[in-house]
Design an enzyme around this catalytic site. Structure first.
Site, mmCIF file in Angstrom:
data_model
loop_
_atom_site.group_PDB
_atom_site.id
_atom_site.type_symbol
_atom_site.label_atom_id
_atom_site.label_comp_id
_atom_site.label_asym_id
_atom_site.label_seq_id
_atom_site.Cartn_x
_atom_site.Cartn_y
_atom_site.Cartn_z
ATOM 1 N N ASP A 43 1.114 -1.442 0.139
ATOM 2 C CA ASP A 43 -0.137 -0.107 0.018
ATOM 3 C C ASP A 43 0.588 0.836 -0.080
ATOM 4 O OD1 ASP A 43 1.114 -0.469 2.618
ATOM 5 O OD2 ASP A 43 -0.722 -1.375 3.062
ATOM 6 N N ASP A 63 -7.243 -1.950 14.795
ATOM 7 C CA ASP A 63 -8.202 -2.512 14.372
ATOM 8 C C ASP A 63 -8.545 -4.423 13.654
ATOM 9 O OD1 ASP A 63 -8.381 -1.736 11.374
ATOM 10 O OD2 ASP A 63 -9.483 0.001 11.669
ATOM 11 N N HIS A 78 -7.404 -4.645 10.546
ATOM 12 C CA HIS A 78 -7.010 -4.740 9.109
ATOM 13 C C HIS A 78 -5.498 -5.277 8.987
ATOM 14 C CE1 HIS A 78 -4.975 -0.071 9.593
ATOM 15 N NE2 HIS A 78 -4.524 -0.774 9.136
ATOM 16 N N GLU A 86 -9.631 -1.423 5.915
ATOM 17 C CA GLU A 86 -10.408 -1.632 6.735
ATOM 18 C C GLU A 86 -10.992 -2.099 6.793
ATOM 19 O OE1 GLU A 86 -8.718 0.793 8.664
ATOM 20 O OE2 GLU A 86 -7.593 2.547 7.697
HETATM 21 C C1 GLP Z 1 -0.849 0.454 8.460
HETATM 22 C C2 GLP Z 1 0.082 -0.185 7.234
HETATM 23 C C3 GLP Z 1 -0.706 -1.743 7.760
HETATM 24 C C4 GLP Z 1 0.305 -2.345 9.159
HETATM 25 C C5 GLP Z 1 -0.231 -1.532 10.352
HETATM 26 C C6 GLP Z 1 0.834 -1.813 11.422
HETATM 27 O O1 GLP Z 1 -2.731 0.709 8.413
HETATM 28 N N1 GLP Z 1 -1.337 -0.027 5.955
HETATM 29 O O2 GLP Z 1 0.155 -2.672 7.129
HETATM 30 O O3 GLP Z 1 0.417 -3.742 9.253
HETATM 31 O O4 GLP Z 1 -0.295 -0.382 9.377
HETATM 32 O O5 GLP Z 1 1.522 -0.419 11.585
HETATM 33 P P1 GLP Z 1 2.038 -1.111 12.841
HETATM 34 O O6 GLP Z 1 3.184 -1.941 12.336
HETATM 35 O O7 GLP Z 1 3.415 0.066 12.831
HETATM 36 O O8 GLP Z 1 1.810 -0.996 14.055
#
Ligand code: GLP
Length: 258
Positions: free
Chosen positions: A67, A136, A138, A143
């Site tokens: 993404d 959440d 995702h 989402e």
């Molecule tokens: C963002 C990314 C996800 C990732 C999430 C969690 O939303 N798009 O791919 O898994 O953050 O991030 P973190 O690893 O910093 O908790």
């Protein structure tokens, strides 16, 4: 689903790096799906170390990132392009033309998304997909309420995600509202998937993904439908799992399975 629990984030990252190395040893021109966020940082650090110390070779590897924020240029320090370059690509020998990251600045998102999906297929599909998980539940930027069959597209970020990711920006107002993301359906087509999660703040999302119903409200729960998914967790992220003792029992007994 295979659940592996490690005592620390370092061990979690090293276990994931060993899985990546095993994939590349078996198939030097493997296609990797990569994630951003703070969770895979240890994995990327370990892959860089393995490249430097053990000659782990990326010269034939292709990568597709999950993404990107809409509106951030590749040079923006919070763009996922910048993140990947700084934390992985500039330290390894991957040819730049083999790196694919969704564009946050294209002037035609619809055709870009179609092209991105098509490139994944033309490259033979994703051999190993790395995932993190949002608080959440995702995956990528799919989402809550994202279709479990969704493909690469624009998503409007949930308030919770904007708040969670505000820590990387000067303020919540600076976090982009839209992102371009692989869909849940795109992710489910990867041959193998590893989801990494650490910390107690992920415990609920992990428990719902692994042990709750398959629901679009927790898009990681769709991984229950995938035939080769492994969750590698630290103790904090695993702490909400009801069947934790059983997963550890499997982990201990698996090496002797016939
Ligand atoms: C963002 C990314 C996800 C990732 C999430 C969690 O939303 N798009 O791919 O898994 O953050 O991030 P973190 O690893 O910093 O908790």
């Amino acid at each position: 689903m295979e659940i592996i629990v490690k005592d620390s984030v370092e061990e979690m990252s090293k276990a994931a790096a060993r899985m990546v190395a095993r994939t590349l040893n078996a198939k030097p021109n493997a296609v990797l799906g990569l994630a951003t966020g703070s969770t895979p940082l240890g994995l990327y650090k370990e892959l860089v170390r393995m490249h430097n110390d053990e000659g782990l070779d990326f010269s034939q590897v292709t990568t597709f990132n999950l993404d990107e924020y809409v509106g951030l240029t590749q040079k923006h320090t919070q763009s996922y392009h910048y993140f990947m370059h700084e934390n992985l690509f500039k330290h390894i020998n991957i040819p730049p033309q083999n790196v694919y990251i969704p564009s946050g600045t294209t002037d035609n998102y619809e055709s870009f998304c179609k092209w991105y999906e098509q490139r994944i297929v033309e490259c033979g599909g994703i051999d190993l997909q790395i995932l993190g998980i949002g608080s959440d539940g995702h995956i990528a930027f799919n989402e809550p309420s994202s279709s479990l069959g969704s493909r690469t597209r624009i998503k409007t970020l949930a308030k919770q995600t904007i708040d969670d990711n505000a820590r990387f920006f000067d303020s919540a107002e600076e976090v982009p509202i839209y992102a371009i993301t692989m869909g849940v359906g795109t992710i489910l087509e990867a041959h193998k998937i590893i989801l990494l999660a650490n910390g107690k703040n992920k415990a609920d999302a992990v428990a719902q993904s692994v042990e709750g119903p398959v629901t679009s409200l927790i898009t990681a729960s769709a991984l229950q439908l995938h035939r080769d998914t492994m969750f590698i967790l630290d103790r904090g992220a695993a702490s909400g799992l009801k069947m934790l003792d059983y997963y550890q029992w499997i982990q201990d007994k698996m090496p002797d399975a016939p």
